[in-house]
Design an enzyme around this catalytic site. Structure first.
Site, short mmCIF file in Angstrom:
data_model
loop_
_atom_site.label_atom_id
_atom_site.label_comp_id
_atom_site.label_asym_id
_atom_site.label_seq_id
_atom_site.Cartn_x
_atom_site.Cartn_y
_atom_site.Cartn_z
N LYS A 76 -8.41 15.81 -5.70
CA LYS A 76 -7.82 15.55 -4.38
C LYS A 76 -6.51 16.32 -4.24
CE LYS A 76 -6.49 11.56 -1.48
NZ LYS A 76 -6.39 10.09 -1.46
N SER A 151 -8.97 7.75 2.14
CA SER A 151 -8.46 9.07 2.41
C SER A 151 -9.01 10.16 1.49
CB SER A 151 -6.93 9.06 2.28
OG SER A 151 -6.56 8.73 0.95
N SER A 175 -8.75 3.99 -0.89
CA SER A 175 -9.13 5.38 -0.63
C SER A 175 -10.10 6.02 -1.59
CB SER A 175 -7.87 6.25 -0.56
OG SER A 175 -7.28 6.11 0.70
N1 GLN Z 1 -6.93 3.40 4.39
C1 GLN Z 1 -5.74 2.92 3.80
C2 GLN Z 1 -4.54 3.52 4.49
O1 GLN Z 1 -4.72 4.18 5.43
C3 GLN Z 1 -5.72 3.21 2.34
C4 GLN Z 1 -5.27 4.57 2.00
C5 GLN Z 1 -5.29 4.84 0.54
O2 GLN Z 1 -5.81 4.08 -0.25
N2 GLN Z 1 -4.64 5.92 0.18
O3 GLN Z 1 -3.43 3.31 4.12
#
Ligand code: GLN
Length: 485
Positions: A76, A151, A175
């Site tokens: 990532k 994400s 994420s």
């Molecule tokens: N979807 C969650 C957010 O927008 C989690 C994001 C993540 O785990 N990096 O914060």
């Protein structure tokens, strides 16, 4: 070699037996990444030259014994790999190239893994759909009109489509598990402190953790074994011995106690997801597990608590992007404050700005007690709920996401609807416990559905063993429409 179907063990065997070369394996992975990128937009950078150089080194050494020697992996783009870009899916880092490796990357390199590129993600890992990337959305390989989740959507799409067997993502509130579920693969978030965060760009420092994607539990275990453990560069890593996760997989799971928090199977949960997860729970019963009811009375507050704590920490962490220290700087500013302002205005996307403002607000004097302190108190209650539940069970089963993958654009105008995607996942980050998502079926529209197991601190072995047992009992053999080979 057909990666879409190949696990690490088979791949390693083929290299060791000289049925193939590391170069051939890596070349085929890179070719697939390049070929599919027009469709999936999963990679922000593909390192053909660097990856082939490392492959040749392994082939030339004649010694491919390290546990991941020759295994292609995608990373990532918020994890630093020396010499490659780290954009975090944002414009504000501009042409930043990391001068050092994250600890997880150092350990992958030492184990012989070959990094083929950096994957697309929501800007600074803020999002659940990958639509918040400054470089365009990633598409779901099962249906390119749909999101892969976020994400870490690029890493999930790369594994699901068979470009690589494994990939790293990061978790702050789901994420890794959420995109794993939406893409029909396995995703693990380890216990907070299990994997070093050194070189992972900070979002919410008390929640962040590097996670792993794979097409099966054993491959995830192989990678965890390599990257887990104490690191002197990250004082929040724990000095807890790292088990041999792969050798602890296997055997029967008779007598394991699976907790089911029925209260969480209510409002907003898609019927097909519910049926599929219930079916997975029944599969555990058939395997000899005992199913017990548990309660997590404060879990219903998790979205509110998460979006206060995560934004507060983000507003502090993202203060460093000021146009001076890294990457992008707005042009034509002749005065310091306007340079900061314009750099941040032009460099950050809308969601990141929303989070910085929310986070600044909940920390500001007069609101701190009502929001931030209160959220921290509820976080403690959520953690205590889990510890109490784990007196009665070894793992807790829930859906991973309330629905299968949604359409690109469907939720972009409604941040709250988007945030509700994290309803089953962000509790584990708040409680610092590990969680894993495992594919368990397809919807009528042919979209993957996943279920989640969460365990107590340092119980990754147990989660991987339970995941593996399920894979043996109900193999998920469906493949997405878009595949590499
Ligand atoms: N979807 C969650 C957010 O927008 C989690 C994001 C993540 O785990 N990096 O914060």
């Amino acid at each position: 070699m057909n990666f879409s179907e190949t696990d690490i063990e088979t791949l390693r065997h083929a290299i060791l037996q000289r049925e193939t070369t590391t170069r051939a394996v890596v070349e085929s992975s890179i070719n697939a990444a390049e070929k599919l990128n027009d469709t999936l937009n999963a990679f922000l950078q593909i390192d053909r030259a660097g990856a082939l150089r490392r492959a040749d080194e392994i082939d030339a050494s004649g010694d491919a014994k390290q546990s991941l020697a020759g295994v292609p992996i995608a990373i990532k783009d918020n994890i630093c790999v020396r010499g490659l870009q780290t954009s975090c899916g944002s414009r504000i880092l501009g042409p930043y190239h990391a001068p050092y490796n994250a600890t997880a990357i150092e350990r992958l390199n030492a184990a012989g893994a070959i990094i083929i590129g950096k994957t697309n993600c929501d800007e600074f890992a803020m999002g659940s759909s990958n639509e918040n990337s400054a470089f365009g959305p990633v598409r779901n390989p099962w249906d390119t009109e749909r999101v892969p989740g976020g994400s870490s959507g690029g890493s999930a799409a790369a594994v699901a489509s068979g470009i690589v067997p494994v990939a790293l993502g990061s978790e702050t509130g789901g994420s890794v598990r959420q995109p794993a579920s939406l893409c029909g693969i396995v995703g693990l978030k380890p216990t907070y402190g299990r994997v070093s965060r050194y070189g992972l760009v900070a979002f919410g420092s008390s929640l962040d953790q590097i996670g792993i994607f794979g097409r099966n539990a054993r491959d995830v275990a192989e990678v965890l074994k390599v990257i887990a453990g104490r690191d002197e560069h990250d004082s929040t890593t724990a000095d807890v011995p790292v088990p041999d996760y792969t050798s602890e997989i296997g055997g029967d799971i008779k007598g394991a106690r699976i907790g089911v928090p029925r209260d969480l199977f209510g409002e907003g949960l898609d019927e097909e997801v519910r049926a599929s997860v219930e079916n997975a729970i029944e599969a555990y019963r058939d395997l000899g597990a005992e199913i017990v009811e548990v309660e997590l009375p404060h879990a219903k507050y998790c979205i509110a608590v998460y979006y206060i704590i995560a934004t507060a920490e983000a507003s502090s962490n993202l203060a460093r992007y000021d146009g001076v220290r890294y990457g992008f700087r707005a042009e034509e500013s002749n005065e310091l404050r306007s340079m900061y302002r314009r750099t941040r205005d032009e460099g950050f996307g809308a969601e990141v700005k929303r989070r910085i403002m929310l986070g600044t607000y909940v920390l500001s004097s007069g609101y701190y007690d009502a929001y931030y302190r209160k959220a921290q108190q509820v976080r403690t209650l959520i953690r205590e709920d889990f510890l109490k539940a784990f007196e009665k069970c070894d793992a807790i089963a829930t859906p991973t996401t309330p629905t299968p993958a949604f359409k690109i654009g469907e939720k972009t105008d409604d941040p709250l609807a988007m945030y509700l995607n994290d309803i089953y996942t962000c509790t584990a980050n708040l409680a610092s416990i590990p969680g894993i998502s495992i594919p368990c079926g397809l919807s009528n529209d042919g979209l993957p559905i996943g279920f989640q197991l969460m365990g107590t601190y340092w119980s990754e072995s147990n989660l991987l063993r339970l995941a593996h047992a399920f894979e043996q009992a109900q193999p998920f053999t469906e493949r997405p429409r878009i595949t590499a080979h």
